[in-house]
Design a protein around this motif. Sequence first.
Motif, short mmCIF file in Angstrom:
data_model
loop_
_atom_site.label_atom_id
_atom_site.label_comp_id
_atom_site.label_asym_id
_atom_site.label_seq_id
_atom_site.Cartn_x
_atom_site.Cartn_y
_atom_site.Cartn_z
N GLU A 1 27.10 17.19 43.37
CA GLU A 1 25.77 17.21 42.76
C GLU A 1 25.62 18.42 41.85
N ALA A 2 26.14 19.57 42.28
CA ALA A 2 26.06 20.77 41.46
C ALA A 2 26.81 20.58 40.14
N THR A 3 27.95 19.89 40.21
CA THR A 3 28.74 19.63 39.00
C THR A 3 27.99 18.68 38.07
N ALA A 4 27.41 17.63 38.64
CA ALA A 4 26.69 16.65 37.82
C ALA A 4 25.49 17.28 37.12
N LEU A 5 24.86 18.26 37.76
CA LEU A 5 23.68 18.90 37.19
C LEU A 5 24.04 20.07 36.28
N GLY A 6 25.33 20.38 36.16
CA GLY A 6 25.75 21.46 35.28
C GLY A 6 25.73 22.83 35.91
N TYR A 7 25.48 22.92 37.23
CA TYR A 7 25.49 24.22 37.90
C TYR A 7 26.90 24.68 38.24
N ALA A 8 27.82 23.75 38.38
CA ALA A 8 29.21 24.09 38.72
C ALA A 8 30.13 23.69 37.57
N GLU A 9 31.14 24.51 37.31
CA GLU A 9 32.14 24.21 36.30
C GLU A 9 33.04 23.07 36.78
N ALA A 10 33.78 22.48 35.83
CA ALA A 10 34.74 21.44 36.19
C ALA A 10 35.74 21.98 37.20
N ASP A 11 36.15 23.24 37.02
CA ASP A 11 36.96 23.94 38.02
C ASP A 11 36.08 25.03 38.62
N PRO A 12 35.55 24.79 39.82
CA PRO A 12 34.58 25.73 40.40
C PRO A 12 35.21 26.86 41.20
N THR A 13 36.53 27.01 41.12
CA THR A 13 37.25 27.94 41.99
C THR A 13 36.67 29.35 41.95
N ALA A 14 36.41 29.88 40.75
CA ALA A 14 35.92 31.26 40.64
C ALA A 14 34.63 31.46 41.41
N ASP A 15 33.80 30.44 41.45
CA ASP A 15 32.53 30.54 42.16
C ASP A 15 32.69 30.32 43.66
N VAL A 16 33.23 29.16 44.04
CA VAL A 16 33.23 28.78 45.46
C VAL A 16 34.22 29.58 46.29
N GLU A 17 35.24 30.16 45.66
CA GLU A 17 36.17 31.01 46.40
C GLU A 17 35.77 32.47 46.37
N GLY A 18 34.64 32.77 45.74
CA GLY A 18 34.09 34.12 45.81
C GLY A 18 34.61 35.11 44.79
N PHE A 19 35.46 34.68 43.85
CA PHE A 19 36.00 35.62 42.87
C PHE A 19 34.90 36.20 41.97
N ASP A 20 33.98 35.33 41.52
CA ASP A 20 32.90 35.77 40.66
C ASP A 20 32.03 36.80 41.39
N ALA A 21 31.63 36.49 42.61
CA ALA A 21 30.79 37.40 43.38
C ALA A 21 31.52 38.70 43.70
N ALA A 22 32.83 38.63 43.93
CA ALA A 22 33.59 39.83 44.25
C ALA A 22 33.64 40.79 43.07
N ALA A 23 33.79 40.25 41.86
CA ALA A 23 33.77 41.11 40.67
C ALA A 23 32.43 41.82 40.54
N LYS A 24 31.35 41.10 40.78
CA LYS A 24 30.02 41.70 40.72
C LYS A 24 29.83 42.74 41.82
N ALA A 25 30.38 42.47 43.00
CA ALA A 25 30.28 43.43 44.10
C ALA A 25 31.00 44.73 43.75
N ALA A 26 32.14 44.63 43.10
CA ALA A 26 32.88 45.83 42.70
C ALA A 26 32.06 46.68 41.74
N ILE A 27 31.41 46.03 40.78
CA ILE A 27 30.60 46.75 39.81
C ILE A 27 29.41 47.41 40.50
#
Length: 429
Positions: A183-209
């Motif tokens: 549903e998130a993908t269909a609504l445009g909230y998730a990328e076609a490859d959601p790995t960076a988001d759902v595996e926490g890479f995106d949040a981890a980069a923000k946490a480091a900053i």
Amino acid sequence: MRTRPLKVALLGCGVVGSEVARIMTTHADDLAARIGAPVELAGVAVRRPDKVREGIDPALITTDATALVKRGDLDVVVEVIGGIEPARTLITTAFEHGASVVSANKALLAQDGAALHAAAEEHGKDLYYEAAVAGAIPLIRPLRESLAGDKVNRVLGIVNGTTNFILDKMDSTGAGYQEALDEATALGYAEADPTADVEGFDAAAKAAILAGIAFHTRVRLDDVHREGMTEVTAADFASAKEMGCTIKLLAICERAEDGASVTARVHPAMIPLSHPLASVRGAYNAVFVESDASGRLMFYGPGAGGSPTASAVLGDLVAVARNRINGTTGPGESAYAALPVSPMGEVVTRYHISLDVADKPGVLAQVATVFAEHGVSIDTVRQQGKDGEASLVVVTHRASDAALGGTVEALRKLDTVRGVASIMRVEGE
């Protein structure tokens, strides 16, 4: 107001970049009044020059980003292309050729923020990056300016809208992970490859900053403990509800109680429904900052999207442009504290452990013995059994991650434990 315009180059013209260009054009008079000089879009570097970009003079489009940042007459370079290279080289080249930089590049800043700050300082230029964390929410500037006289002890928050949307759907509808992701993908909230988001890479980069700024310490992406949310199940949400909790993917940056070290981590966690973060719905972000003097502050709003992120970029552009006119620079890196980043094993919190066990006498006693042997105190136990199988849910008091890890390893060796169904930390209490 001076008449010579400030020249701005834009690296990237996707969802965010095109919105930055639009606002620069439509709000030109207001921006000039706020800055004290007109702002002129001097060039736009893109990968696909043939794409129609409404409102942008085609003569400004170029595919040679290097030549653009080397012009020598630029005042500010706005980098919204993302990734490590060529962004890193383009930013340092911009500094070398006289321009300050506004960036939204969380991955690069989390990996090489110290080197970029050093390059900016060497050339007497600004590096601003409010848009790198939590979209339109003012967070970087309050941490490094408004709270500069305070002592920040903890930063706790939801910093990824995609994961919050998915977990919110699982909580409110009972959907499974894959159904909510679809549903998130269909609504445009998730990328076609959601790995960076759902595996926490995106949040981890923000946490480091965030950790680096909050604790005046260099914290790199590799220092952040990261766990994704793909293993979170409907059963986990059911257990959370029985405890009066919900589940969120959290970024948590903490100063140790003795003040001698810091930790930074990203993982799913149960939080009480009474906690303000529990009510953050959909794709919204929210961050708590806890400090000595100001107490608990909450920052809330849209954490992604073209317009919200462009708003943060333009806020930085105004600040950098004002500095340029006044011949000054804003705050750079503050890493004087140089505190060590402790490993995840030293983090202390509560835990929710779900075990599949044999439904027979003595199992609970065996399990309790293992917890006691590893110094992990049990708060509550809930057991359900049927036809020789049972589910045992244990909620602990506060214990170190290392102690909990040893406990789980020992539990898996018991003949009466068929499996460890889930382990989740309990935060926000």
